[in-house]
Design a protein around this motif. Structure first.
Motif, PDB file in Angstrom:
ATOM      1  N   GLY A 148       4.205   2.372  -5.927  1.00  0.00           N
ATOM      2  CA  GLY A 148       4.533   1.657  -4.884  1.00  0.00           C
ATOM      3  C   GLY A 148       5.776   0.838  -4.776  1.00  0.00           C
ATOM      4  N   ASP A 167       5.977  -5.324  -8.485  1.00  0.00           N
ATOM      5  CA  ASP A 167       5.158  -4.620  -7.675  1.00  0.00           C
ATOM      6  C   ASP A 167       5.449  -4.674  -6.240  1.00  0.00           C
ATOM      7  OD1 ASP A 167       3.138  -2.607  -7.337  1.00  0.00           O
ATOM      8  OD2 ASP A 167       1.661  -3.805  -8.264  1.00  0.00           O
ATOM      9  N   ASP A 168       4.770  -3.882  -5.513  1.00  0.00           N
ATOM     10  CA  ASP A 168       4.879  -3.846  -3.891  1.00  0.00           C
ATOM     11  C   ASP A 168       4.075  -4.892  -3.278  1.00  0.00           C
ATOM     12  OD1 ASP A 168       2.417  -2.376  -4.647  1.00  0.00           O
ATOM     13  OD2 ASP A 168       2.810  -0.815  -3.290  1.00  0.00           O
TER      14      ASP A 168
HETATM   15 MG    MG Z   1       0.683  -0.396  -6.671  1.00  0.00          MG
END
Ligand code: MG
Ligand code: IMP
Length: 179
Positions: free
Chosen positions: A43, A101-102
């Motif tokens: 992501g 990270d997202d």
């Molecule tokens: Mg993720």
């Protein structure tokens, strides 16, 4: 399944771009040494790509790596089970690490990744997330750098998906089904 799906824009492209530049400034100011940026796939790929370029623009020296940690399968509910599907190739001993990270939601993914790199001897592990979602924290962990506070909705776009759809959208949005 029926009904027409539309995406409501939550955070537009220009707003994201401005925030990414500001985040890069915050990260530069931290003067991280021997920096290894590790993007948590999948992501974060678009956010990480933009953030890395913004860091470069500011003259921040770094190396970049990727780790693929699975937590969700194809559904929208966290399973709570985590495993490393693809590890980084570099040693992290004595290095400053920035995990990208997202979304920080339960915190399980980033706590797992942070513990992993601390156990491998990283000097300092910092966390940078595009979005922070309230209310679902399962482990106590805070990000050092947060792009935006996110409402408690399932979001897609800018790398984030539902069953691998919508990652390509240049904005963060919410899927709405009509009819
Ligand atoms: Mg993720
Ligand atoms: P955590 O371990 O619960 O903090 O999980 C965070 C991860 O869950 C993120 O890296 C995303 O991959 C995924 N995730 C959580 N909420 C959403 C969402 O609203 N849209 C897409 N992915 C999400």
């Amino acid at each position: 399944m029926s009904g027409e799906q539309t995406i409501r824009v939550l955070i537009d492209q220009q707003t994201i771009a401005a925030r990414v530049t500001a985040l890069a400034g915050e990260i530069k100011a931290a003067k991280l040494q021997n920096l290894l940026v590790i993007a948590v796939l999948k992501g974060s790929f678009m956010f990480a790509a933009d953030l890395l370029r913004a860091l470069h623009e500011l003259g921040v020296d770094l190396q970049a790596e990727f780790i693929h940690i699975s937590s969700y399968g194809t559904g929208t509910v966290s399973s709570g089970r985590l495993n490393v599907l693809k590890d980084i190739d570099s040693p992290v001993e004595g290095r400053d690490i920035l995990l990208v990270d997202d979304i920080l939601e339960s915190g399980r993914t980033l706590a797992f990744a942070k513990d992993l790199f601390v156990a491998r001897g990283a000097k300092n592990v910092q966390l940078c997330v595009l979005l922070e979602k309230p209310g679902h924290r399962a482990v106590q962990i805070e990000a050092n750098y947060v792009g935006f506070k996110c409402p408690d909705l399932f979001v897609v776009g800018y790398g984030m998906d539902v069953a691998h759809s919508f990652r390509q959208l240049p904005f963060v949005g919410v899927v709405e089904t009509k009819g």
